[in-house]
Design an enzyme around this catalytic site. Structure first.
Site, mmCIF file in Angstrom:
data_model
loop_
_atom_site.group_PDB
_atom_site.id
_atom_site.type_symbol
_atom_site.label_atom_id
_atom_site.label_comp_id
_atom_site.label_asym_id
_atom_site.label_seq_id
_atom_site.Cartn_x
_atom_site.Cartn_y
_atom_site.Cartn_z
ATOM 1 N N LYS A 82 0.869 -1.174 0.000
ATOM 2 C CA LYS A 82 0.000 0.000 0.000
ATOM 3 C C LYS A 82 0.908 1.226 0.000
ATOM 4 C CE LYS A 82 -3.876 2.065 2.626
ATOM 5 N NZ LYS A 82 -4.784 1.901 3.776
ATOM 6 N N SER A 117 -9.712 2.072 2.916
ATOM 7 C CA SER A 117 -8.808 2.820 2.068
ATOM 8 C C SER A 117 -7.793 1.958 1.326
ATOM 9 C CB SER A 117 -8.059 3.836 2.924
ATOM 10 O OG SER A 117 -7.189 3.193 3.835
ATOM 11 N N SER A 175 -10.060 -0.273 7.089
ATOM 12 C CA SER A 175 -9.446 -0.083 5.773
ATOM 13 C C SER A 175 -8.768 -1.311 5.178
ATOM 14 C CB SER A 175 -8.421 1.059 5.820
ATOM 15 O OG SER A 175 -9.086 2.301 5.786
#
Lengths: 95, 488, 477
Positions: free
Chosen positions: C71, C146, C170
């Site tokens: 990420k 997210s 997330s």
């Protein structure tokens, strides 16, 4: 909770976020809606409860007093948009 | 010039509280492993944490916490079993994270107190509200660039102990005396080098005035970052007068932050500071509570040195030294320790030792501009000299000459005395011969003395000393002279 | 992943081949926009290094040579790290995050950086400065957020696993929306060092993968004490991978009735109940439990997280790194314009909300009270865990919604986090597992464990996956 434009300007100033005049009203109503969500907090019964700032009751871990970081100023200053003579630069500040 | 003694101001009482920032003498910073050494090239002692690189996290320095505990114990304060690091949020270019990590609601050191001797001889007890750990900011350089300010983050993250007094000081003199006492204490404990030029010890002064001691507190102003005792005195005196003048002219005092201008001996409002700060303190989510075990506090307590106040009192009560001597000896720990080392070799001779440490030693240090730790004459060497003085081998005057030679590196006391042949003439036969010669040379003065002018004794002492090159034992000389002069 | 590791160990495939294949898949799936940056050169050179070690006869960890993605919230030395923000468009960190170091030393081969909601603030990945991400199951739908890019990349088969972070759901919510497995460890289990902060007391690094077994291998590699993170937990991490196979007989699973409220889409509720029946069949005992204050979690979370964020994001001021406005005539303008230009709308909104919640006069009513509600919620969990080993419910009340469906409505978006945020407030570990399809879209089962009981969580999840094939379902190419 209701917010007026002056309050929005004050918060934006504290947060150092520029807000254009024509955004002010939509921002105000946005924030007001979010703040309404928080009214729910008043409904919770939190009598005699201590605030919880950290999920576990673990003590802070400390480090020994040893210098482990050495000069990396060239690398750091290269990330800055403005620097000179080893200093970061900002527009003139008057104390 | 003390505002309290000005006739026009006689009805006014000044109320002063100090926030002293003492830089803790650790090798590394409060939350990072960068060096705290002073004077490096800009940003060369700036770690990823210090410049607030995204993703970096603070980890507190164990030694800084220890030093805070030591200070707390020294002012008889409670050490918080759990204290909390909080964020103080504001934007300023020397504050890279946009917040300062400090302590707010739960400081590591609670309320304590310190006895302070003011110059006029009074002793006041100053209440200290709290002391907390916090990180220093970086430095802004305003004059090196044309339209810009330069930022150096070497100082950012340096550990500070902020020591907050209650508003219980009532004159610039009291404030300075308190500040000096704290200065002595932190150096005594070895937790701060006290170097004010380098900013290791500086203070913010909160000043207000009111009409008489019963009136409610007036609006206060804060004078930021004053870094010498003299400036603190001048800044507070100026501010007290300014506030009194304003109030007497019917103006009101604005709560504001001011800067002291040493060139003009004035304070002026700080322009970059906002009038209504809202720091939005909250517990730092990167740092769980700082837990200090009772055993750790006990260990620090056991290791605490005898404190300056206790030692001063002991010097007066047990050693019988005058207040002034005790004060001066205890102004710093190295001096007091030096004195004790000399005294250890000369039990019972406290006054003699004090006289020499505060006299010859202090004068020579002063002249050379060095600290006692660097003195070329060690405590043991001085003790050797004083032992010769005590046993009558040399006179006080000769002792001073020997000391000067020792200071100049010519060796130990005994060696110098031997080499120069300075041992006192205590042999009464030799002395009697010298006296006889002197009396023979000065018949008129002998007659005069015998006629009643006994003041002339000093003349004969001087002449005999000259003849013996100062080596006569003064007491013995006096006695023999009196005898010889009395007998016609 | 076990198959890949076996291929590598047997010499049937090289790490370089796996990396090249993954890069090719990423290329073909570019339309998903799951990556912000692909570092093909870095991946190939890391793969070659692993191949060389293997050729030299070194004993290598299970992850050696396995391609994956980070990420874009984890700092990677020399590889731009944007955190989904315009603010950090050109930011190249001079150091590696702890998670990045750990996976690199395990020999895993990073393909690049995945897309995400800006500064991890969002539940749809629509708040990225680098464009929305499409859900591989239906490209008109969001992947969740997210960690939307990581979830989409794993679901699309580009990489077998990806790192993620979870502040209010997330990892788990995008895992549920994309039909994969997502593990959010206990707060403090995995170092936050080098992970760009959103809300420090809630942020947690974790993993998204195709199975619980794969999650266990990655978790074991990244968990453990790190002296550079003062909230890192100083207790030895147990090797969860070794405990996966234990039988579930007698495991008590609490069904939190509050998680099955009226907002839960019918199909999602059915799938979750089906998964629970399967767990029961495997020997687990289902017990009703109550988390009576669950409904206060959203308000508490949306005070605490923005409050911390408002402070965490103050460092982005245009001075030392990141976006700096070209229009500043003063220091104030440097700050306020750089920040207004660099941050997107949702980030600015949360900064303002958080600033407000901490400001003089409101601190007690908002921030302090939210912290007390946080205690209330943690106490609810503690009480429930006195009688059960795990707590179960739907990860999200719905399946993936349409791109743009909630984009204009922050409150509707926030409300969708109802089942995940309480777990972060209490700092507990939780996992989201595929529970089959509802209306052609994946539904997620969430299992929550007491603090530090990741092994129990992964064990239950793994046994369920051994008995079912929901986690093997793939979107049509």
């Amino acid at each position: 909770m209701s917010l007026d434009h002056a309050a929005v300007r004050h918060i934006a100033r504290l947060a150092r976020l520029a807000v254009a005049d024509d955004q002010l009203e939509s921002l105000r109503s946005d924030l007001e809606r979010v703040l309404h969500l928080f009214d729910d907090l008043a409904a919770a019964n939190v009598d005699n409860l201590a605030p919880l700032a950290h999920p576990h009751d673990q003590p802070l871990s400390l480090r020994e007093d040893v210098v482990v970081d050495t000069d990396r100023s060239a690398q750091l200053l290269a990330l800055a948009a403005a620097s000179q003579g080893g200093y970061y630069l900002v527009p003139k500040v008057i104390e | 010039m003390n505002a309290q003694v000005q006739p026009a101001a006689s009805a006014w009482q000044a109320v002063i509280g100090l926030e002293i920032h003492a830089q803790l003498s650790t090798a590394s910073k409060l939350f990072s492993g960068a060096s705290t050494a002073y004077g490096a090239e800009p940003n060369t002692q700036t770690s990823l944490v210090d410049c607030a690189m995204p993703g970096t996290l603070p980890v507190p320095n164990r030694e800084a916490v220890r030093k805070a505990i030591q200070f707390g114990l020294a002012i008889d304060a409670a050490i918080a079993p759990q204290s909390v690091f909080a964020r103080k949020n504001y934007f300023y270019p020397d504050l890279p994270k946009g917040y300062q990590i400090s302590q707010y609601e739960l400081p590591v050191v609670g309320a304590g107190r310190l006895r302070v001797r003011v110059d006029d001889g009074r002793v006041i007890e100053v209440e200290i509200q709290r002391a907390h750990l916090e990180e220093d900011a970086g430095k802004s350089v305003h004059d090196a660039f044309h339209a810009e300010t330069g930022i150096d983050l070497n100082r950012a993250g340096t550990p500070l102990l902020e020591i907050v007094s209650a508003p219980v000081l009532h004159s610039a003199a009291e404030a300075v005396a308190y500040m000096r006492t704290v200065h002595t204490l932190v150096r005594w404990l070895g937790i701060c080098d006290g170097n004010m030029q380098e900013g290791s010890f500086r203070c913010d002064c909160n000043v207000s005035v009111r009409r008489g001691s019963d009136a409610p507190l007036g609006t206060r102003t804060e004078i930021k970052n004053v870094n010498s005792f003299r400036f603190v005195e001048k800044a507070i005196e100026y501010e007290i007068e300014r506030q009194i003048r304003a109030l007497e002219n019917g103006e009101s005092i604005v709560q504001e932050t001011r800067l002291y201008d040493p060139a003009r001996h004035q304070t002026r409002p700080m322009r970059s500071k906002e009038s209504a700060d809202d720091y939005r303190y909250f517990p730092d989510p990167d740092l769980p509570p700082l837990v200090i075990a009772a055993a750790d506090v006990a260990r620090e307590r056991d290791a605490l040195p005898e404190l300056p106040q206790a030692r001063r009192e002991r010097y007066v009560a047990v050693l019988g030294l005058p207040d002034a001597d005790a004060d001066q000896l205890c102004a710093d720990r190295a001096t007091a320790d030096y004195f004790e080392a000399v005294l250890a070799a000369l039990p019972g001779q406290a006054k003699l030792c004090a006289n020499w440490v505060l006299g010859e030693v202090a004068a020579n240090l002063n002249e050379a501009g060095i600290e006692i730790a660097a003195a070329p004459v060690s405590a043991a060497a001085l003790a050797e000299l004083l032992a010769r003085l005590r046993d009558g081998s040399i006179s006080g005057k000769i002792a001073k000459d020997v000391f000067a030679a020792m200071w100049a590196g010519e060796g130990g006391a005994d060696a110098i005395i031997e080499a120069r042949g300075l041992r006192q003439i205590s042999d009464s036969g030799a002395l009697a011969a010298a006296i006889a010669a002197v009396l023979a040379e000065h018949p008129a003065q002998v007659a005069d003395y015998r006629g009643g002018n006994e003041k002339l004794l000093q003349f004969f002492v001087g002449q005999t000393m000259k003849r013996t090159r100062g080596q006569a034992n003064p007491q013995q000389l006096n006695e023999l002279l009196r005898q010889k002069l009395a007998a016609p | 992943m076990a198959a890949l590791a076996a291929d590598l160990a047997a010499g049937r495939r090289s790490a370089l081949q796996l990396a090249d294949d993954a890069l090719a898949r990423a290329e073909r799936a570019a339309a998903l926009n799951s990556f912000i940056r692909i570092d093909a050169d870095g991946a190939r050179s890391a793969a070659r290094a692993v191949d060389a070690q293997r050729a030299a006869g070194a004993a290598l960890p299970a992850l050696a040579g396995i391609p994956f993605a980070h990420k874009d919230i984890f700092c990677t030395r020399g590889v731009a790290t944007t955190c989904g923000s315009r603010m950090l468009r050109d930011f190249v960190p001079p150091y590696d995050a702890q998670v990045v170091e750990r996976l690199a030393s395990a020999g895993a081969v990073s393909l690049g950086k995945t897309n995400m909601d800006e500064f991890a603030m969002g539940s749809s990945n629509e708040n990225s400065a680098y464009g929305a991400v499409a859900n591989p199951w239906d490209t008109a739908r969001v992947p969740g957020g997210s960690s939307g890019g990581s979830a989409a990349a794993v679901a699309a088969g580009i990489v077998p696993f990806a790192t993620g972070t979870d502040t209010g759901g997330s990892i788990r919510q995008p895992a549920a929306f994309c039909g994969i497995t997502g593990l959010k460890p206990t707060y403090g289990r995995v170092s936050r060092y080098g992970m760009i902060a959103y809300a420090s007391s809630l942020d947690c690094a974790g993993v998204l993968a195709r199975s619980a077994a794969d999650c266990a291998i990655v978790f074991d590699a990244i968990a453990g004490f790190d002296p550079r993170d003062a909230t890192s937990v100083a207790r030895p991490a147990e090797a969860t991978a070794a405990l996966l196979e234990q039988p579930l007989a007698g495991l008590r699973i609490g069904i939190a009735r509050e998680y099955f409220g009226s907002g839960v889409q019918a199909g999602v509720g059915e799938r979750v109940h089906a998964a629970l029946r399967e767990l029961e069949r495997l020997g687990a005992v289902l017990v009703d439990v109550s988390l009576p204050n669950a409904h206060h979690a959203i308000a508490a979370y949306y005070v605490i997280a923005p409050a911390e964020a408002s402070s965490n994001l103050a460092r982005y001021d245009g001075v030392r790194y990141g976006h700096r406005t070209a229009h500043a005539r003063s220091l104030d303008e440097l700050y306020s314009l750089s920040r207004a230009e660099g941050f997107g709308a949702e980030v600015q909104r949360r900064i303002l909300v958080g600033t407000y919640a901490l400001s003089a006069g409101y601190y007690d009513a908002y921030y302090l009270r939210a912290q007390k509600v946080r205690r209330l919620i943690a106490n609810d969990f503690a009480a429930a865990f006195a009688g059960v080993d795990l707590i179960a419910g739907p990860t999200a009340p719905t399946t993936a919604f349409r791109l743009g469906e909630k984009a204009g409505d922050a409150l509707a978006m926030y409300a969708a986090d109802v089942n995940t945020v309480a777990v972060n407030l209490a700092g507990l570990p939780a996992i989201s597992l595929p529970a089959g399809l509802a209306g052609g879209l994946p539904a997620g089962l969430q299992l929550i464990a007491p603090a530090f009981a990741e092994a129990r969580l992964l064990n239950a999840a793994h046994r369920l996956q051994l008995a079912t094939d929901w986690h093997l379902q793939e979107p049509a190419a």
